[in-house]
Design an enzyme around this catalytic site. Structure first.
Site, PDB file in Angstrom:
ATOM      1  N   CYS A 294      -2.182  -3.413   9.068  1.00 52.22           N
ATOM      2  CA  CYS A 294      -1.779  -2.025   9.338  1.00 52.22           C
ATOM      3  C   CYS A 294      -1.035  -1.895  10.663  1.00 52.22           C
ATOM      4  O   CYS A 294      -0.257  -0.961  10.854  1.00 52.22           O
ATOM      5  CB  CYS A 294      -2.993  -1.105   9.311  1.00 52.22           C
ATOM      6  SG  CYS A 294      -3.964  -1.262   7.798  1.00 52.22           S
TER       7      CYS A 294
ATOM      8  N   CYS B 104       0.823  -1.225   0.000  1.00 54.77           N
ATOM      9  CA  CYS B 104       0.000   0.000   0.000  1.00 54.77           C
ATOM     10  C   CYS B 104       0.850   1.265   0.000  1.00 54.77           C
ATOM     11  O   CYS B 104       0.343   2.347  -0.283  1.00 54.77           O
ATOM     12  CB  CYS B 104      -0.938   0.017   1.200  1.00 54.77           C
ATOM     13  SG  CYS B 104      -0.066   0.096   2.777  1.00 54.77           S
TER      14      CYS B 104
HETATM   15 FE1  FES Z   1      -1.534   0.520   4.324  1.00 57.00          FE
HETATM   16 FE2  FES Z   1      -3.202   0.439   6.370  1.00 57.00          FE
HETATM   17  S1  FES Z   1      -3.685   0.314   4.242  1.00 57.00           S
HETATM   18  S2  FES Z   1      -1.043   0.351   6.416  1.00 57.00           S
END
Ligand code: FES
Length: 124
Positions: A104, A35
């Site tokens: 996360c 991400c």
């Molecule tokens: Fe990347 Fe939460 S979506 S750390």
């Protein structure tokens, strides 16, 4: 936004220990390659205790909130104990995360471990 519990919402809206130290004893950076979110943690150490801690997170609400929760719990903690913290510990302190957001909590736990490792490699 996923449905977050009250602890997550509080730490997302009022994160604790945000910032950095110019004279940190250890600095750790972790990035999620999927991400792109990242967390950096600065620690001050005295007598093998984390005496103070700051963080900056560029990322989702869960990453910001779990970083804040992690720093609140890590402040005053012995280095040996802090080294063994897992993302699961952080997620539990945060009152749990939606299944899709469990990853996360890895950022804060790993950034903290990395800051401790930096301190141990380069005692200042
Ligand atoms: Fe990347 Fe939460 S979506 S750390």
């Amino acid at each position: 936004m996923p449905k977050y519990n009250a602890i997550i919402m509080d730490h997302f809206q009022n994160p604790q220990n945000v910032g950095e130290f110019e004279d940190a004893d250890g600095i750790g950076l972790e990035e999620n390659p999927i991400c792109g979110d990242k967390t950096q943690i600065w620690i001050r150490v005295h007598d093998d205790l984390i005496t103070d801690i700051r963080f900056k997170t560029q990322g989702c609400a869960a990453a910001i909130a779990t970083s804040s929760v992690c720093t609140v719990h890590a402040k005053g903690m012995a280095l040996e104990e802090a080294k063994s913290l897992s993302p699961n510990d952080v997620a539990n302190w945060a009152g749990g995360l939606p299944r899709a957001k469990i990853h996360c909590s890895v950022l804060a736990a790993d950034a903290l471990r990395s800051a401790i490792s930096d301190y141990e490699k380069h005692p200042r």
